[in-house]
Design a protein around this motif. Sequence first.
Motif, PDB file in Angstrom:
ATOM      1  N   ALA A 136      12.413  -8.314  -3.571  1.00 31.41           N
ATOM      2  CA  ALA A 136      11.423  -7.240  -3.704  1.00 31.41           C
ATOM      3  C   ALA A 136      11.791  -6.306  -4.859  1.00 31.41           C
ATOM      4  CB  ALA A 136      11.327  -6.457  -2.397  1.00 31.41           C
ATOM      5  N   LYS A 137      13.069  -6.051  -5.025  1.00 33.94           N
ATOM      6  CA  LYS A 137      13.505  -5.197  -6.134  1.00 33.94           C
ATOM      7  C   LYS A 137      13.174  -5.847  -7.477  1.00 33.94           C
ATOM      8  CE  LYS A 137      17.532  -2.660  -7.865  1.00 33.94           C
ATOM      9  NZ  LYS A 137      18.982  -2.411  -7.698  1.00 33.94           N
ATOM     10  N   ARG A 138      13.417  -7.131  -7.599  1.00 34.81           N
ATOM     11  CA  ARG A 138      13.073  -7.854  -8.830  1.00 34.81           C
ATOM     12  C   ARG A 138      11.569  -7.787  -9.087  1.00 34.81           C
ATOM     13  NH1 ARG A 138      14.347 -13.742  -8.737  1.00 34.81           N
ATOM     14  NH2 ARG A 138      13.158 -13.621 -10.679  1.00 34.81           N
ATOM     15  N   ALA A 139      10.798  -7.905  -8.023  1.00 33.12           N
ATOM     16  CA  ALA A 139       9.341  -7.853  -8.168  1.00 33.12           C
ATOM     17  C   ALA A 139       8.901  -6.518  -8.755  1.00 33.12           C
ATOM     18  CB  ALA A 139       8.679  -8.082  -6.810  1.00 33.12           C
ATOM     19  N   LEU A 140       9.523  -5.436  -8.316  1.00 36.77           N
ATOM     20  CA  LEU A 140       9.172  -4.122  -8.842  1.00 36.77           C
ATOM     21  C   LEU A 140       9.656  -3.962 -10.278  1.00 36.77           C
ATOM     22  CD1 LEU A 140       8.017  -1.308  -8.489  1.00 36.77           C
ATOM     23  CD2 LEU A 140      10.222  -0.588  -7.532  1.00 36.77           C
ATOM     24  N   GLN A 141      10.886  -4.353 -10.535  1.00 38.67           N
ATOM     25  CA  GLN A 141      11.434  -4.205 -11.880  1.00 38.67           C
ATOM     26  C   GLN A 141      10.627  -4.982 -12.911  1.00 38.67           C
ATOM     27  OE1 GLN A 141      15.466  -5.527 -11.120  1.00 38.67           O
ATOM     28  NE2 GLN A 141      16.257  -3.445 -10.987  1.00 38.67           N
ATOM     29  N   GLU A 142      10.205  -6.185 -12.545  1.00 38.38           N
ATOM     30  CA  GLU A 142       9.467  -7.045 -13.473  1.00 38.38           C
ATOM     31  C   GLU A 142       7.955  -6.894 -13.342  1.00 38.38           C
ATOM     32  OE1 GLU A 142      10.841 -11.081 -12.975  1.00 38.38           O
ATOM     33  OE2 GLU A 142      12.946 -10.444 -12.847  1.00 38.38           O
ATOM     34  N   GLU A 143       7.535  -6.064 -12.365  1.00 34.97           N
ATOM     35  CA  GLU A 143       6.112  -5.893 -12.060  1.00 34.97           C
ATOM     36  C   GLU A 143       5.455  -7.264 -11.894  1.00 34.97           C
ATOM     37  OE1 GLU A 143       4.155  -3.143 -14.639  1.00 34.97           O
ATOM     38  OE2 GLU A 143       5.690  -1.597 -14.369  1.00 34.97           O
ATOM     39  N   ASN A 144       6.088  -8.064 -11.026  1.00 33.45           N
ATOM     40  CA  ASN A 144       5.699  -9.450 -10.823  1.00 33.45           C
ATOM     41  C   ASN A 144       5.115  -9.618  -9.420  1.00 33.45           C
ATOM     42  OD1 ASN A 144       5.797 -12.288 -10.160  1.00 33.45           O
ATOM     43  ND2 ASN A 144       7.134 -12.583 -11.923  1.00 33.45           N
ATOM     44  N   GLN A 145       3.813  -9.816  -9.364  1.00 32.30           N
ATOM     45  CA  GLN A 145       3.131  -9.930  -8.076  1.00 32.30           C
ATOM     46  C   GLN A 145       3.567 -11.174  -7.305  1.00 32.30           C
ATOM     47  OE1 GLN A 145      -1.106  -9.393  -8.288  1.00 32.30           O
ATOM     48  NE2 GLN A 145      -1.463 -10.600  -6.436  1.00 32.30           N
ATOM     49  N   ASN A 202       6.761  -4.440   4.052  1.00 38.24           N
ATOM     50  CA  ASN A 202       5.936  -3.283   3.681  1.00 38.24           C
ATOM     51  C   ASN A 202       6.136  -2.921   2.213  1.00 38.24           C
ATOM     52  OD1 ASN A 202       5.065  -3.120   6.335  1.00 38.24           O
ATOM     53  ND2 ASN A 202       6.383  -1.386   6.862  1.00 38.24           N
ATOM     54  N   ILE A 203       7.394  -2.959   1.783  1.00 37.25           N
ATOM     55  CA  ILE A 203       7.710  -2.639   0.392  1.00 37.25           C
ATOM     56  C   ILE A 203       7.006  -3.618  -0.549  1.00 37.25           C
ATOM     57  CG2 ILE A 203       9.574  -2.663  -1.319  1.00 37.25           C
ATOM     58  CD1 ILE A 203      11.409  -1.506   0.871  1.00 37.25           C
ATOM     59  N   ALA A 204       7.062  -4.897  -0.204  1.00 36.84           N
ATOM     60  CA  ALA A 204       6.399  -5.902  -1.029  1.00 36.84           C
ATOM     61  C   ALA A 204       4.891  -5.661  -1.096  1.00 36.84           C
ATOM     62  CB  ALA A 204       6.695  -7.305  -0.490  1.00 36.84           C
ATOM     63  N   GLU A 205       4.309  -5.243   0.012  1.00 40.18           N
ATOM     64  CA  GLU A 205       2.882  -4.927   0.036  1.00 40.18           C
ATOM     65  C   GLU A 205       2.562  -3.797  -0.929  1.00 40.18           C
ATOM     66  OE1 GLU A 205       2.158  -3.980   4.094  1.00 40.18           O
ATOM     67  OE2 GLU A 205       1.890  -6.066   4.716  1.00 40.18           O
ATOM     68  N   GLU A 206       3.413  -2.771  -0.955  1.00 44.15           N
ATOM     69  CA  GLU A 206       3.181  -1.644  -1.850  1.00 44.15           C
ATOM     70  C   GLU A 206       3.314  -2.053  -3.314  1.00 44.15           C
ATOM     71  OE1 GLU A 206       1.887   1.049  -0.898  1.00 44.15           O
ATOM     72  OE2 GLU A 206       2.056   0.488   1.215  1.00 44.15           O
ATOM     73  N   ILE A 207       4.201  -2.986  -3.592  1.00 46.16           N
ATOM     74  CA  ILE A 207       4.356  -3.467  -4.967  1.00 46.16           C
ATOM     75  C   ILE A 207       3.091  -4.206  -5.411  1.00 46.16           C
ATOM     76  CG2 ILE A 207       5.671  -5.036  -6.461  1.00 46.16           C
ATOM     77  CD1 ILE A 207       8.131  -4.369  -4.674  1.00 46.16           C
ATOM     78  N   VAL A 208       2.537  -5.032  -4.527  1.00 52.23           N
ATOM     79  CA  VAL A 208       1.285  -5.730  -4.836  1.00 52.23           C
ATOM     80  C   VAL A 208       0.160  -4.718  -5.049  1.00 52.23           C
ATOM     81  CG1 VAL A 208      -0.469  -7.316  -3.962  1.00 52.23           C
ATOM     82  CG2 VAL A 208       1.955  -7.830  -3.624  1.00 52.23           C
ATOM     83  N   PHE A 209       0.118  -3.695  -4.211  1.00 45.83           N
ATOM     84  CA  PHE A 209      -0.910  -2.645  -4.352  1.00 45.83           C
ATOM     85  C   PHE A 209      -0.803  -1.961  -5.707  1.00 45.83           C
ATOM     86  CE2 PHE A 209      -1.571   2.000  -3.974  1.00 45.83           C
ATOM     87  CZ  PHE A 209      -2.954   2.006  -3.884  1.00 45.83           C
ATOM     88  N   PHE A 210       0.414  -1.635  -6.101  1.00 46.54           N
ATOM     89  CA  PHE A 210       0.626  -0.976  -7.395  1.00 46.54           C
ATOM     90  C   PHE A 210       0.201  -1.880  -8.547  1.00 46.54           C
ATOM     91  CE2 PHE A 210       4.169  -1.254 -10.623  1.00 46.54           C
ATOM     92  CZ  PHE A 210       3.544  -0.449 -11.569  1.00 46.54           C
ATOM     93  N   ILE A 211       0.581  -3.150  -8.488  1.00 47.23           N
ATOM     94  CA  ILE A 211       0.332  -4.055  -9.608  1.00 47.23           C
ATOM     95  C   ILE A 211      -1.139  -4.446  -9.702  1.00 47.23           C
ATOM     96  CG2 ILE A 211       0.824  -6.344 -10.558  1.00 47.23           C
ATOM     97  CD1 ILE A 211       3.619  -6.112  -9.261  1.00 47.23           C
ATOM     98  N   ASP A 212      -1.731  -4.754  -8.556  1.00 49.03           N
ATOM     99  CA  ASP A 212      -3.050  -5.384  -8.594  1.00 49.03           C
ATOM    100  C   ASP A 212      -4.097  -4.676  -7.753  1.00 49.03           C
ATOM    101  OD1 ASP A 212      -4.615  -7.439  -9.714  1.00 49.03           O
ATOM    102  OD2 ASP A 212      -4.505  -8.601  -7.862  1.00 49.03           O
ATOM    103  N   ALA A 213      -3.735  -3.510  -7.227  1.00 45.52           N
ATOM    104  CA  ALA A 213      -4.671  -2.711  -6.419  1.00 45.52           C
ATOM    105  C   ALA A 213      -5.158  -3.439  -5.171  1.00 45.52           C
ATOM    106  CB  ALA A 213      -5.872  -2.254  -7.251  1.00 45.52           C
TER     107      ALA A 213
END
Length: 231
Positions: A136-145, A202-213
């Motif tokens: 999940a941290k990598r997903a946020l750092q790379e903004e990778n859905q 939950n964190i992963a869900e928020e990352i998807v929300f940030f990247i792709d709404a």
Amino acid sequence: MVKFIESELVLLKKEIDEMWTLVYNQLERAGDSVLTSDRELAQQVRVCERRVNAFELKIDSDVEDIIALYNPVAIDLRFVLAMLKINNDLERLGDFAEGIARFTLNNTDPYADAELMERLRLKEMIAQVLSMLELAKRALQEENQELAIAVFAKDNLLDEINAEAPNILADYIGKHPESVHYCLELNSVFRKLERSGDHITNIAEEIVFFIDAKVLKHSGRVDEGYPKEEK
């Protein structure tokens, strides 16, 4: 104004990254303390819990300031809101780490049976939690859905191991009645690890929300991570 908010968002992301590293270390130490009955490691987790709480308060305050001073919109607003929710989930993970460490500190019964631990797959469960958090941290750092979505399927293993634990422990208690207190307390460790997986999801869900709404919460995710169609 744009330059100012960009710098504030970079600082916020850096703070979240530091909080993330701290919480990861907390969970890793807590898990190791259970596997090795290392009370010193467990004590380190309890001491560092204050830092986790302080980080959460600082990030909450910074998010409030960004919203009040810069009135972010569109993707900037999604990012700020996602960081606010991720901050809360990271703090809860810190709480779970402290609770797991407390098991080690409170346990005085000499029932750390290696065969039992292998049957319970505790080491595998701890490794999976850490793997999810790192992914999940990598997903946020790379903004990778795609990386964020990959977290969802990993939670299934935690659910599986947690569901099996009570029966294994009950069987062990039947053969070793003197271990009842130890086993009951150990079962709480599995529950905390399973709940940790939920918060990482939950964190992963928020990352998807940030990247792709995309709003995935309560959407009935399939294992691939996408919402099911409403019927």
